[in-house]
Design an enzyme around this catalytic site. Structure first.
Site, PDB file in Angstrom:
ATOM      1  N   ASP A  77       2.828   3.734 -10.302  1.00  6.48           N
ATOM      2  CA  ASP A  77       1.669   3.521 -11.074  1.00  6.48           C
ATOM      3  C   ASP A  77       0.609   3.789 -10.167  1.00  6.48           C
ATOM      4  O   ASP A  77      -0.614   4.107 -10.669  1.00  6.48           O
ATOM      5  CB  ASP A  77       1.887   2.046 -11.529  1.00  6.48           C
ATOM      6  CG  ASP A  77       1.949   1.199 -10.451  1.00  6.48           C
ATOM      7  OD1 ASP A  77       2.962   1.191  -9.837  1.00  6.48           O
ATOM      8  OD2 ASP A  77       0.756   0.318  -9.926  1.00  6.48           O
ATOM      9  N   SER A 135       7.320 -12.086  -5.754  1.00 10.68           N
ATOM     10  CA  SER A 135       8.587 -11.579  -5.734  1.00 10.68           C
ATOM     11  C   SER A 135       9.033 -12.186  -4.204  1.00 10.68           C
ATOM     12  O   SER A 135      10.295 -11.970  -3.961  1.00 10.68           O
ATOM     13  CB  SER A 135       8.777 -10.139  -5.681  1.00 10.68           C
ATOM     14  OG  SER A 135       8.122  -9.631  -4.473  1.00 10.68           O
ATOM     15  N   LYS A 152       2.052 -10.805   4.822  1.00 10.37           N
ATOM     16  CA  LYS A 152       1.595 -11.723   3.985  1.00 10.37           C
ATOM     17  C   LYS A 152       0.959 -13.152   4.546  1.00 10.37           C
ATOM     18  O   LYS A 152       0.144 -13.691   3.665  1.00 10.37           O
ATOM     19  CB  LYS A 152       2.535 -11.810   2.646  1.00 10.37           C
ATOM     20  CG  LYS A 152       2.678 -10.622   1.737  1.00 10.37           C
ATOM     21  CD  LYS A 152       2.701 -10.995   0.363  1.00 10.37           C
ATOM     22  CE  LYS A 152       2.637  -9.618  -0.486  1.00 10.37           C
ATOM     23  NZ  LYS A 152       3.742  -8.850  -0.227  1.00 10.37           N
ATOM     24  N   SER A 187       5.878  -3.235   6.898  1.00 15.29           N
ATOM     25  CA  SER A 187       5.237  -4.335   6.323  1.00 15.29           C
ATOM     26  C   SER A 187       6.097  -5.684   6.348  1.00 15.29           C
ATOM     27  O   SER A 187       5.638  -6.952   6.242  1.00 15.29           O
ATOM     28  CB  SER A 187       5.030  -4.086   4.789  1.00 15.29           C
ATOM     29  OG  SER A 187       5.975  -3.642   4.342  1.00 15.29           O
ATOM     30  N   GLU A 192       4.383   4.155  -2.267  1.00 18.00           N
ATOM     31  CA  GLU A 192       5.122   3.072  -3.338  1.00 18.00           C
ATOM     32  C   GLU A 192       6.403   4.051  -3.558  1.00 18.00           C
ATOM     33  O   GLU A 192       6.700   5.055  -3.096  1.00 18.00           O
ATOM     34  CB  GLU A 192       4.105   2.898  -4.470  1.00 18.00           C
ATOM     35  CG  GLU A 192       4.040   4.326  -5.397  1.00 18.00           C
ATOM     36  CD  GLU A 192       2.720   4.019  -6.487  1.00 18.00           C
ATOM     37  OE1 GLU A 192       2.812   2.951  -6.509  1.00 18.00           O
ATOM     38  OE2 GLU A 192       2.522   4.968  -7.015  1.00 18.00           O
ATOM     39  N   GLY A 250       8.278   3.636  -9.329  1.00 19.04           N
ATOM     40  CA  GLY A 250       7.143   2.838  -9.975  1.00 19.04           C
ATOM     41  C   GLY A 250       5.964   3.751  -9.319  1.00 19.04           C
ATOM     42  O   GLY A 250       5.252   2.902  -8.475  1.00 19.04           O
TER      43      GLY A 250
HETATM   44  C1  LIG Z   1       3.962  -7.785  -0.788  1.00 21.13           C
HETATM   45  C2  LIG Z   1       4.639  -6.690   0.149  1.00 21.13           C
HETATM   46  C3  LIG Z   1       4.302  -5.067   0.082  1.00 21.13           C
HETATM   47  C4  LIG Z   1       3.045  -4.561  -0.805  1.00 21.13           C
HETATM   48  O1  LIG Z   1       1.778  -5.296  -0.588  1.00 21.13           O
HETATM   49  P1  LIG Z   1       0.653  -5.502  -1.641  1.00 21.13           P
HETATM   50  O2  LIG Z   1      -0.271  -5.957  -0.895  1.00 21.13           O
HETATM   51  O3  LIG Z   1       1.109  -5.839  -3.006  1.00 21.13           O
HETATM   52  O4  LIG Z   1       0.393  -3.874  -1.914  1.00 21.13           O
HETATM   53  C5  LIG Z   1       4.790  -4.257   1.010  1.00 21.13           C
HETATM   54  N1  LIG Z   1       5.710  -4.771   2.071  1.00 21.13           N
HETATM   55  C6  LIG Z   1       6.160  -6.071   1.945  1.00 21.13           C
HETATM   56  C7  LIG Z   1       7.202  -6.085   2.876  1.00 21.13           C
HETATM   57  C8  LIG Z   1       5.713  -6.718   0.970  1.00 21.13           C
HETATM   58  O5  LIG Z   1       6.136  -8.259   1.199  1.00 21.13           O
END
Ligand SMILES: *Cc1c(COP(=O)(O)O)cnc(C)c1O
Length: 321
Positions: free
Chosen positions: A212, A80, A55, A306, A206, A210
């Site tokens: 969606d 979050s 992010k 991620s 996902e 959830g």
């Molecule tokens: C935010 C996040 C996601 C999902 O990313 P999106 O852009 O909302 O789809 C996945 N893994 C981690 C660790 C995140 O912080």
């Protein structure tokens, strides 16, 4: 603010902006997982990114694109956790005041880190209050720029730089697995994958609790759900975005799901075999790839890890359950 759907050119521009600020994260491999799947698997380690998740890429890119006046007035966001830390850290680097709206039950490590980066944290109840409404009101009342966690062209373009780096390093892939919440990471990844490895099958993954995104992808309209109860706290989103959905709808191969127990198994694998800490949401890609197994034989697979932000106590509790 522009609301145009971003393109690969925007990802390339974002890569230039974040250069020297974001880490070029390593790509790791594991003989154990290659043997298990009968494939060559490349893990893009965004758990080793600054502040512990991809992010930072989108947040830094978005803040870099603000005008001087916007930078001086400051930004507000809701998250979050990881987007909050990403905005707080990017804001500190760029000298921008940041207000962060976080859920009351956000992991303690994420709240502490956000405050540690200098963010002004405001809490809300994620099961009863609407964070988008709170953010919009704060922005209007105080002249702040709202930087949402995924539905923003500069955020999407920034997130796309991780898969750009991955494919530039590995060469073309046959399949790519990307965690999916609101779709900023997946849509950015799709922009890069479609440009750099057009034949690659790209799957969003996902939490099972959830789905969606899966329902939206398969029905062609954005499905809204209640906040899902899952250990994947980075993907507890209620719906895809106005910008992320069209990209996903147009370019993704499919949306898959993974159960909480499968995420724990993947977390255990990363810690015990690869010596890396991956948070539950970051395990979605491997969990889904393991379920596909036979379809992946002899293929070259990318798996996006991620993030790695999980409290050590929670990590131990999850692994010992
Ligand atoms: C935010 C996040 C996601 C999902 O990313 P999106 O852009 O909302 O789809 C996945 N893994 C981690 C660790 C995140 O912080």
């Amino acid at each position: 603010m522009t609301q145009d759907i971003p393109t690969y050119a925007d990802v390339a521009a974002a890569a230039d902006r974040i250069k020297g600020h974001a880490h070029h994260t390593p790509v790791l491999t594991s003989r154990t997982i290659d043997a298990e799947l009968g494939a060559s698997v490349f893990f893009k380690c965004e758990n080793l990114q600054r502040m512990g998740a991809f992010k930072f890429r989108g947040a830094f890119n978005a803040l870099s694109c603000l005008s001087e006046a916007q930078k001086q007035a400051g930004v507000v966001t809701f998250s979050s956790g990881n987007h909050a830390q990403a905005i707080a850290l990017s804001a500190r680097i760029l000298g921008v005041p940041a207000t962060i709206i976080m859920p009351l039950d956000a992991p303690a490590a994420k709240v502490a880190a956000t405050k540690g980066y200098g963010g002004n944290v405001i809490t809300y109840d994620r099961y009863t209050e609407d964070r988008e409404a709170i953010g919009t009101r704060l922005a209007e009342d105080n002249g702040l720029t709202l930087i949402p966690p995924y539905d923003h062209p500069h955020v999407i373009a920034g997130q796309g730089t991780a898969v750009k780096e991955l494919i530039e390093e590995t060469g073309p892939l046959d399949a790519l697995f990307v965690p999916l919440g609101g779709g900023g990471l997946l849509s950015g990844s799709l922009l890069s994958a479609r440009e750099l490895s057009p034949e690659c099958a790209v799957y969003g993954v996902e939490p099972e609790a959830g789905n969606d995104g899966q329902r939206s992808f398969r029905t062609g309209t954005i499905v809204h759900i209640e906040t899902p109860k899952t250990i994947a706290d980075g993907a507890q989103t209620q719906h895809l975005g106005q910008l992320t959905f069209p990209i996903i709808q147009h370019a993704a191969t499919d949306i898959l799901t993974a159960s909480d127990p499968d995420l724990v198994d993947a977390m255990r694998f990363f810690a015990s075999r690869m010596k890396i800490i991956v948070e539950p949401t970051g395990c979605l890609g491997l969990a889904a790839a393991r379920m596909m197994n036979t379809e992946l034989k002899s293929k070259r697979i990318g798996v996006l890890l991620s993030g790695g932000n999980v409290d050590m106590e929670r990590f131990c509790t999850l692994l010992s359950a």
